[in-house]
Structure formats: structure tokens, C-alpha cells
Design an enzyme around this catalytic site. Structure first.
Site, PDB file in Angstrom:
ATOM      1  N   ASP A  68       0.850  -1.189   0.000  1.00 56.52           N
ATOM      2  CA  ASP A  68       0.000   0.000   0.000  1.00 56.52           C
ATOM      3  C   ASP A  68       0.887   1.240   0.000  1.00 56.52           C
ATOM      4  O   ASP A  68       2.043   1.195   0.408  1.00 56.52           O
ATOM      5  CB  ASP A  68      -0.964   0.003   1.187  1.00 56.52           C
ATOM      6  CG  ASP A  68      -0.362  -0.574   2.455  1.00 56.52           C
ATOM      7  OD1 ASP A  68       0.880  -0.629   2.566  1.00 56.52           O
ATOM      8  OD2 ASP A  68      -1.119  -0.969   3.351  1.00 56.52           O
ATOM      9  N   GLU A 127      -6.059   3.054   3.390  1.00 55.78           N
ATOM     10  CA  GLU A 127      -6.662   3.634   4.587  1.00 55.78           C
ATOM     11  C   GLU A 127      -8.073   4.166   4.320  1.00 55.78           C
ATOM     12  O   GLU A 127      -8.795   4.490   5.250  1.00 55.78           O
ATOM     13  CB  GLU A 127      -5.783   4.770   5.120  1.00 55.78           C
ATOM     14  CG  GLU A 127      -4.386   4.354   5.547  1.00 55.78           C
ATOM     15  CD  GLU A 127      -4.374   3.491   6.799  1.00 55.78           C
ATOM     16  OE1 GLU A 127      -5.448   3.305   7.417  1.00 55.78           O
ATOM     17  OE2 GLU A 127      -3.288   3.000   7.159  1.00 55.78           O
TER      18      GLU A 127
END
Length: 371
Positions: A68, A127
Site C-alpha cells: 500500500d 486507509e
């Protein structure tokens, strides 16, 4: 001499960007990748993410590795000389380390390709609002869809050199919770002429906890946490509106469904009891990270053979990670990488020990070479 990928981590740490706004991050990654030997590489952009295929020497399958790349809307308080230069944003969940590790592994295989294809997925928006599911549904991913996929996440509670993993459920199902209450405002001196939404919302916070204690099997587990409450605008006016923001965590999709059903049933009762409107607003839903047992046991065996001091049996955690969407369709696993920090994930003072970066690169290179 500072390790090259620790230096990269420090540069990435200074440019944290939130979901689908990772423009500088993407540019940094693309610039680095462009300087690697290109004979075996193919690169595609997907929104603010990147897909990199390292073509194997005699490929029979494609192995995926995902990192990520986004940050959090947190004001950094580490005091580090390489702290965030983007006010209000911080790499407080270790994605800067995740990226530098992925670049380290990619650098190795760009020069020394493996037998099989390797797909590196630099995924945005973990997120929020969630990048895993949409990138999986993209044409870019479909063309290079891997047969297996792996990932890691830093863990402050483990020491550098430790890797924690378990077969089956590692991270929970998560669902963002946004609730609004609308009643009737009025003068603070005349509550009987108004419907106070601060009272309604605060009572709802307490009542929703009975879902966990009275509707969920005691042998199961679930969490409802309200992290933000807002109601009204001034101290002497009864609030016409109030808002609750939070998260739900469960160990199974079925339990998540129970929680949501009961929340909506409670809301209907609240509308009657407090003469108000209660509305749920959409947020991100993340599927559980469910490690493939065969793949995980093979990795544990690899660790016991090659890094005998590193393996630590993990426990299931209520942490959320949209990597679960990859594992819902593709076999693989995620593991915890120890970084030995006194501050937790999402803390403004999180400062992982950077020695974990070269260690993780070494482990992943040897593991992927063994596949």
C-alpha cells in the site's frame, strides 16, 4: 553508510498523501522504477497506483506482491529530521516502509528475474476509501492477474527480525460507521420545545454496546468503537443535529451482518423514542484477511528453515486491511513484520525501527526465489 532503501523510506516519509491523492508518491515510485533495468519490466499506471510485471525466465505462473502507498490525515509529532512536509498528513501506518521494502525486492528481481513472473502491486487508498477491490476489478490487473499473492504489515509490538503469521483469519472484517441524527433545535432554556440530538446520539453510543454484550455469541468477538461525536454549534442552543463516526470490527462476515441488522433496528426505535431521523451514511467495508493454510504453512516452514529465530505464531487481530479482498479470490497470505516501536499504528509519534527494511527485503527475496 545508510542503506539505500532506508534512505528511500525517509524520502517517502516526507511526502505522505491520502487515498487517491498519492500523486507525488506515484511520481517518486515511477521515477525510481524507470531507472531499473527495463529488459524484463512492464509498467502500468492505475489511478494513483502502479502495476509492475517482472517477466520470468521460463514462466509457468505469476506470483503477486502487494504494497500500500497512502498515508493518514494525522499531524506528525515524531520530531524526526525527515518528518512529513505535508502538514496534516503522516505515514503513521508504515506504508513508507512497505513501499521501500517492495522497491528493494523489485530492484533485485529487475536485475535477476525469477523463473516465474512477478507482479508488484503498488496499491493506493488502503486507509480509505479502499483501493484493493477496485484495482482487482480493473482491466490492468486482470491482464496480469497473479496465481498467488503476498503482503506484509509492520507491527510495532514485535521486535525487528520477528515475523508473526498464522493460517486462517489474521485481520478482522471492518466497516466504517457514520450516523446522523436530526431532530428539532431550540433555546437551551426550553428543552420541552425541542428534540435534543446530543442527548439522542449520546444515548445511542451506550445502547449500541449492548449489541456486543447481548447479541453476539460470547465465544465470538466483535467491536463497535465511536471515535468521533459532534453535535450542535453553540453552548446555549439545543442541537438539532448530531453525528457519530466510528468503526465495526468482527471475526466473520456473518457477525458483521448481525451487528448491522441490530444497529438498524435500534435506529428505528430511536426515531420513535427521540422523535428524530436517524440515517446511516456509506463508508468503506474491508473483508477479513484470511491466510491460505497451505501457503501459510509453507512460509512458516521456510522461516523455520532459513530464519529459525524469526517466526512468531500470531493471533487474530481486530485490525482492518483491504488486502483481504485479494485473498478472498487469490491464494496467499499477509504477515506482521516487527518494527519495535513504543507507539502504535496510527499514532502521531510512531517511529518504526528502520533495520526492519533490509531484513524484510532479504526474507522476501529468498522466499520468492524459493517459489
Amino acid at each position: 553508510m545508510l542503506n539505500e532503501f532506508i534512505a528511500i523510506r525517509r524520502e517517502l516519509h516526507q511526502i505522505p498523501e491520502t487515498g487517491y491523492k498519492e500523486l507525488k508518491t506515484q511520481a517518486y515510485l515511477l521515477d525510481y522504477i524507470s531507472k531499473l533495468p527495463s529488459e524484463h519490466l512492464e509498467v502500468k499506471k492505475w489511478r494513483t497506483g502502479i502495476l509492475v510485471l517482472v517477466k520470468g525466465t521460463n514462466p509457468e505462473k505469476t506470483i503477486g506482491y502487494r504494497t500500500d502507498i497512502d498515508a493518514l490525515p494525522i499531524t506528525e509529532e515524531t520530531g524526526l529530521p525527515f518528518a512529513s512536509k505535508h502538514p496534516g498528513n503522516m505515514h503513521a501506518c508504515g506504508h513508507d516502509l512497505h513501499m521501500s521494502i517492495a522497491l528493494g525486492v523489485l530492484t533485485h528481481f529487475a536485475s535477476k528475474p525469477a523463473k516465474d513472473n512477478l507482479l508488484f502491486v503498488f496499491q493506493p487508498a488502503e486507509e480509505g476509501p479502499g483501493g484493493a477491490k477496485p484495482i482487482m476489478e480493473s482491466a490492468e490487473f486482470a491482464e496480469w492477474r497473479p496465481d498467488s499473492i503476498y503482503g506484509l504489515h509492520i507491527a510495532p509490538e514485535y521486535k525487528v527480525g520477528e515475523i508473526a503469521i498464522k493460517p486462517g483469519l489474521l485481520f478482522a472484517n471492518t466497516s466504517e460507521l457514520f450516523i446522523s441524527f436530526k431532530g428539532k433545535g431550540g433555546h437551551a432554556a426550553y428543552p420541552h420545545l425541542a428534540n435534543d440530538m446530543v442527548v439522542a446520539a449520546s444515548a445511542f453510543v451506550g445502547q449500541m454496546q449492548t449489541i456486543i454484550s447481548r447479541n453476539i455469541d460470547p465465544m465470538d468477538s466483535a467491536v463497535i468503537t465511536i471515535g468521533r461525536i459532534h453535535g450542535g454549534e453553540i453552548q446555549n442552543v439545543i442541537a438539532e443535529t448530531a453525528y457519530l463516526d466510528g468503526t465495526i470490527r468482527t471475526l466473520s462476515p456473518e457477525t458483521m451482518e448481525i451487528v448491522w441488522t441490530r444497529l438498524k433496528q435500534l435506529a428505528k426505535g430511536w426515531e420513535e423514542a427521540y422523535q428524530c431521523e436517524v440515517e446511516f451514511h456509506p463508508g468503506s467495508d474491508y473483508y477479513q484477511v484470511d491466510n491460505d493454510p497451505v501457503e501459510t504453512e509453507a512460509f512458516i516452514h521456510f522461516l523455520e528453515e532459513q530464519y529459525p529465530e524469526s517466526y512468531v505464531p500470531a493471533r487474530s487481530a481486530m485490525t482492518g486491511e483491504d488486502f483481504g479482498y485479494f485473498l478472498s479470490e487469490i491464494k496467499g497470505f499477509m504477515f506482521w513484520l516487527g518494527v519495535d516501536s513504543e507507539y502504535s499504528l496510527h499514532h502521531a509519534k510512531l517511529s518504526p525501527k528502520e533495520e526492519a527494511i533490509p531484513f524484510a527485503i532479504d526474507v522476501l527475496i529468498h522466499f520468492l526465489e524459493s517459489k
